[in-house]
Scaffold this motif. Structure first.
Motif, mmCIF file in Angstrom:
data_model
loop_
_atom_site.group_PDB
_atom_site.id
_atom_site.type_symbol
_atom_site.label_atom_id
_atom_site.label_comp_id
_atom_site.label_asym_id
_atom_site.label_seq_id
_atom_site.Cartn_x
_atom_site.Cartn_y
_atom_site.Cartn_z
ATOM 1 N N TYR A 866 124.423 -34.490 -31.006
ATOM 2 C CA TYR A 866 123.820 -34.368 -29.679
ATOM 3 C C TYR A 866 124.127 -35.608 -28.838
ATOM 4 C CZ TYR A 866 121.105 -30.778 -32.091
ATOM 5 O OH TYR A 866 120.728 -29.688 -32.822
ATOM 6 N N ARG A 867 124.010 -35.452 -27.540
ATOM 7 C CA ARG A 867 124.129 -36.602 -26.639
ATOM 8 C C ARG A 867 122.743 -36.945 -26.116
ATOM 9 N NH1 ARG A 867 128.458 -33.616 -24.665
ATOM 10 N NH2 ARG A 867 127.265 -33.035 -22.815
ATOM 11 N N ASN A 868 122.413 -38.220 -26.128
ATOM 12 C CA ASN A 868 121.153 -38.681 -25.554
ATOM 13 C C ASN A 868 121.348 -38.945 -24.071
ATOM 14 O OD1 ASN A 868 119.867 -38.675 -28.121
ATOM 15 N ND2 ASN A 868 120.851 -40.623 -28.596
ATOM 16 N N ALA A 869 120.290 -38.790 -23.302
ATOM 17 C CA ALA A 869 120.396 -38.910 -21.846
ATOM 18 C C ALA A 869 119.282 -39.793 -21.307
ATOM 19 C CB ALA A 869 120.343 -37.528 -21.189
ATOM 20 N N TRP A 870 119.589 -40.428 -20.190
ATOM 21 C CA TRP A 870 118.599 -41.228 -19.461
ATOM 22 C C TRP A 870 118.676 -40.847 -17.996
ATOM 23 C CZ3 TRP A 870 119.517 -44.704 -15.444
ATOM 24 C CH2 TRP A 870 118.394 -45.415 -14.997
ATOM 25 N N THR A 871 117.511 -40.711 -17.380
ATOM 26 C CA THR A 871 117.465 -40.367 -15.964
ATOM 27 C C THR A 871 116.581 -41.347 -15.198
ATOM 28 O OG1 THR A 871 116.732 -38.714 -14.335
ATOM 29 C CG2 THR A 871 115.652 -38.669 -16.492
#
Length: 944
Positions: A866-871
């Motif tokens: 999976y890819r981790n994300a930050w917003t």
């Protein structure tokens, strides 16, 4: 003389050494001597320690006839223990004599032992004796004795911590009517190994990138240095490797808490090893550390002197030290500063004149020392030898290497910049290229004349003159139709390639067969040829590409792929490259995309160019929104794309309907004020329709906290669970996750406070995507400065927050603090993840009780595919671990070190090479704003 006896040891490891009346030994020199086979016991001892924590090496054995060692106690010790590494403590007790001796006898025994155990034998003993005599003459007998003992300890230590040989002790000179000198002892405290030479000298070997010396007085006390200007001179010479970015780290005696030491960078030594610089201590110094390099090296330290300067001397040195960005003496600044100082001095304000000069010198030196110009000068300037080596490599690769077709659409290019562009192609170290130029019907005759001139100069340059102006997409397609190479490279008509641009790309292609898209770092170049504003990019980062065209320059794409996706599309002018890259990325796998972390492209920044200002071409932003919107529509039809004020983009990912339930897990203990703020802000402001608060009480005992928890049990959307075990953040969250039923799990600290109502909608939109694992938010301190804008691996050793303490509108490197993106990890203070992902990786590792459990979790999620994300569009306040407290006890420090060791053992490769960061950016704990790395964490040139 007084004799001491050994008493029985309770754990058969350490033997207590006591005076007859039950106290420890007085200050002075002592000899430990073994008596062979007394009582039939056989034993070996290698350490002696005292109550003040000092450990000294010894070499004692009952198997060697009358083996002996010398020990020095600088103060009376409450107790002393001898470590027995084989045999029994009882045998050691009965076979040991420990007595106080005179200084002369101690010197004689130490010289004898050096002669016996050092590699040089008698020569080593004579060298040590000579050093002792020289030191005693200059600094006194006590200093000579300290130096001789340090040499002795190093010889018999067999890998124990060693102190510096007296020939390399630093000298501290003070200003006084009669100048006087003190000596400072450098003691290795991390990642340093001493290599004794036969003549008594010491060569130091830095085993990794973080060697450290502690600096003390000869008696081990801290060197209290008065505030003021000092001149540091000496030699720091590397025999293997290179001395890179040496630094002082110091604590000031201000009486206030200092969470991080102050860093003062030391000038890198010249080719002769000399260091000569001016240093200012703004307050009295209470502790000092010296890090000689940030890379492995073998080196010697010699002749160092730290001398406090008087006002006339430091003012003249500072004035002469004002330099421009290129490192040359800045005469206009020197004249202006001298004039201003003279005016202040004439008014009787000599101190003000000095402060003015100091301010300008520090500002100039710090700005230039950490500037991109200084970075380029140190690490990214090609020498003649570099170019020759690259040309040789390029010629060898060109035999079987791929052909690169460079696509250059041209229209009305100023002659100066057009020639610069074409010359940069002719200067390529890799020769197997062709230049496909499509002139889009430029009306100025010089364009055609220059193109035809260059076409005649080199058969690899091909030119097609379009009859009609069709704008940049059609002109680029004309160039693409001309291409005969295996790959095409995108080059704007007024930009420049670095001489090794194609070489670096081809080396990557040869090393990784199957690559379809390659991109590099870039910077900008002005009309004077000055490089500025680099963009050091991450590895493949698809969510960042939806926020901005971070790939941009220099991009190379397999020719067949570019043609198969339809080339450059009309209607996307200004962002035609971004559109092409997005469409190409949809057709290939992530492993077929490669990032070269080197500046290979200079983007020309002149009036009217997008390089100079993002808003210079309004149509570029509009076309970019269209490109992103069309790409997103293919994977999430209900997502929307907005153009942001700074010219980048925001994708609003939809939440499935009906909205999946989110369980917000909040561990807590007492501190009812924090918990109340957290809970009430979440209930009042969160607009997400389907969530519950799972408050986990971890042994609260304060009455007001218990009362509030009882109140919460009756509140709608709130569940209170009791976890009656010692605090373990991982165990609490794992246990709570098993006792709630949300499809999405949100780990949330009890010191979080909601700001806006859409924070959970924003995070859930990311978390519900099947390719996304953990999702993080933008967290602010209560003063609205940044607390968390994602995590950078390796920062400070393991990981730390990006852009910590920067203002809320801080753009970050490449404006990355303003846009959503993929990151390797996010903080567990506010982390959202699908339950299926959480359970797939086994939740949090309960061996990581306090720290790094969130980082470890994110890395395991990433490892699972999976890819981790930050917003940045989910914003909350974080009061940062206010209820748990600081790691300020010995037990907590030990636990922290264990957790660091576990993380390094498990994740060392990725911690040292964060794919969401760049090796040209700093991982120093003081540089959370993504400052430049001095030096970069990669070899100077690939293959070189």
């Amino acid at each position: 003389m007084e004799s001491l006896q050994a008493t029985n040891d309770t754990d058969n490891c350490w033997v207590d050494v006591m005076r007859p009346e039950g106290t420890g030994p007085l200050a002075g020199w002592y000899q430990l001597q073994s008596i062979t086979n007394v009582g039939g016991g056989e034993w070996v001892a290698d350490r002696i320690r005292s109550a003040d924590g000092k450990v000294q090496p010894v070499r004692l054995s009952s198997l060697a006839s009358r083996s002996r060692s010398i020990v020095l106690f600088t103060h009376e010790a409450a107790w002393v223990q001898l470590r027995v590494v084989s045999g029994e403590g009882v045998a050691a007790r009965s076979g040991l004599k420990f007595r106080r001796i005179g200084r002369v006898r101690a010197f004689a025994v130490m010289l004898e032992m050096i002669g016996v155990h050092a590699a040089g034998g008698v020569r080593a003993a004579l060298g040590a004796a000579g050093d002792f005599i020289r030191t005693a003459i200059v600094y006194g007998v006590s200093a000579g004795a300290e130096g001789l003992h340090a040499c002795y300890r190093m010889v018999i230590g067999e890998g124990a911590p060693v102190e510096l040989h007296p020939a390399q002790v630093w000298r501290l000179r003070r200003r006084a009517w009669w100048p006087r000198s003190d000596r400072l002892l450098l003691t290795p405290i991390a990642q340093l190994v001493a290599k004794a030479s036969p003549l008594g000298g010491v060569t130091w070997e830095a085993t990794t990138g973080k060697p450290r010396f502690g600096i003390t007085r000869m008696d081990g006390s801290a060197p209290i240095l008065k505030a003021g200007w000092y001149r540091l001179t000496g030699r720091l010479t590397a025999s293997t490797g290179r001395i890179v970015a040496p630094c002082f780290y110091l604590n000031y005696a201000t009486g206030k808490a200092q969470p991080l030491p102050v860093q003062i960078r030391v000038h890198e030594p010249g080719v002769d090893g000399r260091v000569d610089m001016s240093i200012r201590f703004t307050h009295d110094v209470s502790a000092l550390r010296f890090d000689p390099s940030t890379g492995p090296a073998r080196f010697t330290i010699g002749g160092f002197q730290l001398r406090r300067m008087g006002r006339p001397e430091w003012m003249s040195r500072l004035l002469a030290g004002l330099c421009d960005e290129d490192g040359r003496r800045d005469w206009p600044a020197i004249v202006a500063s001298a004039t201003d100082m003279s005016r202040l001095a004439a008014q009787g304000r000599l101190r003000s004149a000095g402060e003015l000069l100091a301010e300008r010198y520090i500002e100039t030196s710090q700005r230039h020392a950490g500037s991109y110009a200084a970075w380029v000068r140190k690490y990214d300037t090609l020498s003649v030898a570099d170019r020759e080596a690259m040309t040789s490599r390029g010629q060898a690769l060109a035999v079987d290497g791929p052909k690169i077709s460079l696509l250059v659409p041209v229209y009305q290019t100023p002659e100066r910049w057009l020639r610069s562009c074409l010359d940069s192609v002719l200067a390529q170290a890799y020769p197997n290229w062709e230049l496909c130029i499509a002139d889009d019907a430029s009306p100025s005759p010089h364009v055609r004349e220059v193109l035809e001139e260059y076409q005649r100069r080199d058969a690899r340059i091909r030119v097609r003159l379009r009859k009609d102006n069709g704008h940049i997409s059609e002109a680029s397609n004309t160039a693409l139709d001309m291409a005969c190479g295996d790959y095409v490279g995108l080059l704007d008509h007024d930009d420049e390639l670095r001489p090794h641009a194609l070489l670096e790309v081809v080396e990557a292609i040869v090393a990784r067969p199957g690559l379809e898209l390659i991109y590099s770092d870039e910077d900008k170049i002005d009309e004077a040829g000055r490089r500025f504003q680099p963009y050091f990019k991450p590895e493949w980062n698809p969510d960042l590409l939806l926020s901005q065209n971070y790939v941009c320059h220099f991009t190379v794409i397999r020719t067949l792929l570019a043609r198969n996706v339809g080339g450059f599309r009309k209607g996307f002018e200004g962002s035609q490259d971004h559109d092409l890259i997005l469409r190409c990325s949809r057709e290939i796998q992530p492993w077929q995309i490669h990032h070269v972390p080197r500046v290979l492209y200079h983007w020309r920044a002149i009036a009217g160019s997008t390089a100079l200002e993002r808003k210079s071409k309004d149509y570029a932003s509009s076309a970019g929104v269209c490109a992103v919107r069309e790409y997103v529509r293919g994977i999430a039809p209900h997502a929307s794309v907005d153009e942001l004020p700074h010219g980048h983009y925001r994708v609003r990912w939809p939440v499935p309907q009906p909205a999946p339930k989110v369980s917000l897990i909040i561990p807590t203990r007492d501190r009812v004020g924090l918990l109340r703020t957290c809970v009430e802000s979440l209930l009042a402001k969160t607009g997400y329709p389907n969530f519950e608060l799972v408050v986990v009480d971890n042994q609260s005992y304060e009455l007001d906290a218990l009362a509030y928890l009882d109140e919460l049990r009756s509140r709608e959307r709130v569940k209170v669970l009791k976890y009656d075990a010692p605090f373990n953040y991982s165990a609490i969250n794992n246990w709570a996750a098993a006792h709630c039923d949300g499809e999405l799990l949100c780990m949330l600290n009890n010191d979080i406070e909601a700001i806006n109502g859409d924070w959970l909608d924003e995070m859930a939109g990311f978390a519900c995507r099947p390719d996304i694992g953990a999702v993080g938010a933008m967290l602010y301190y209560p003063d609205d400065s940044i607390q968390h804008a994602g995590v950078i691996l390796g920062l400070g050793g393991v990981a730390n927050h990006a852009y910590c303490h920067q203002p809320a509108d801080f753009p970050g490197h490449g404006a990355r603090a303003l846009v959503a993106q993929n990151l390797s990890a996010v903080t567990g203070a506010c982390l959202l993840v699908r339950r299926e992902v959480f359970e797939q990786v086994g939740g949090l590792d309960e061996r990581l009780r306090i720290t790094f459990n969130d980082i470890d979790f994110c890395l395991r999620v990433r490892e699972a595919g999976y890819r981790n994300a930050w917003t940045p569009f989910a914003t909350l306040y974080h009061h940062e671990s206010a209820s748990r407290g600081a790691d300020d006890t010995l037990e907590k420090v030990a636990r922290f070190r264990r957790e660091v060791a576990l993380m390094r053992e498990r994740w060392s490769t990725i911690l040292d090479n964060d794919p969401a960061y760049n090796p040209n950016l700093s991982i120093d704990i003081a540089d959370t704003a993504s400052q430049l790395a001095f030096p970069p964490r990669q070899s100077r040139w690939v293959g070189g």
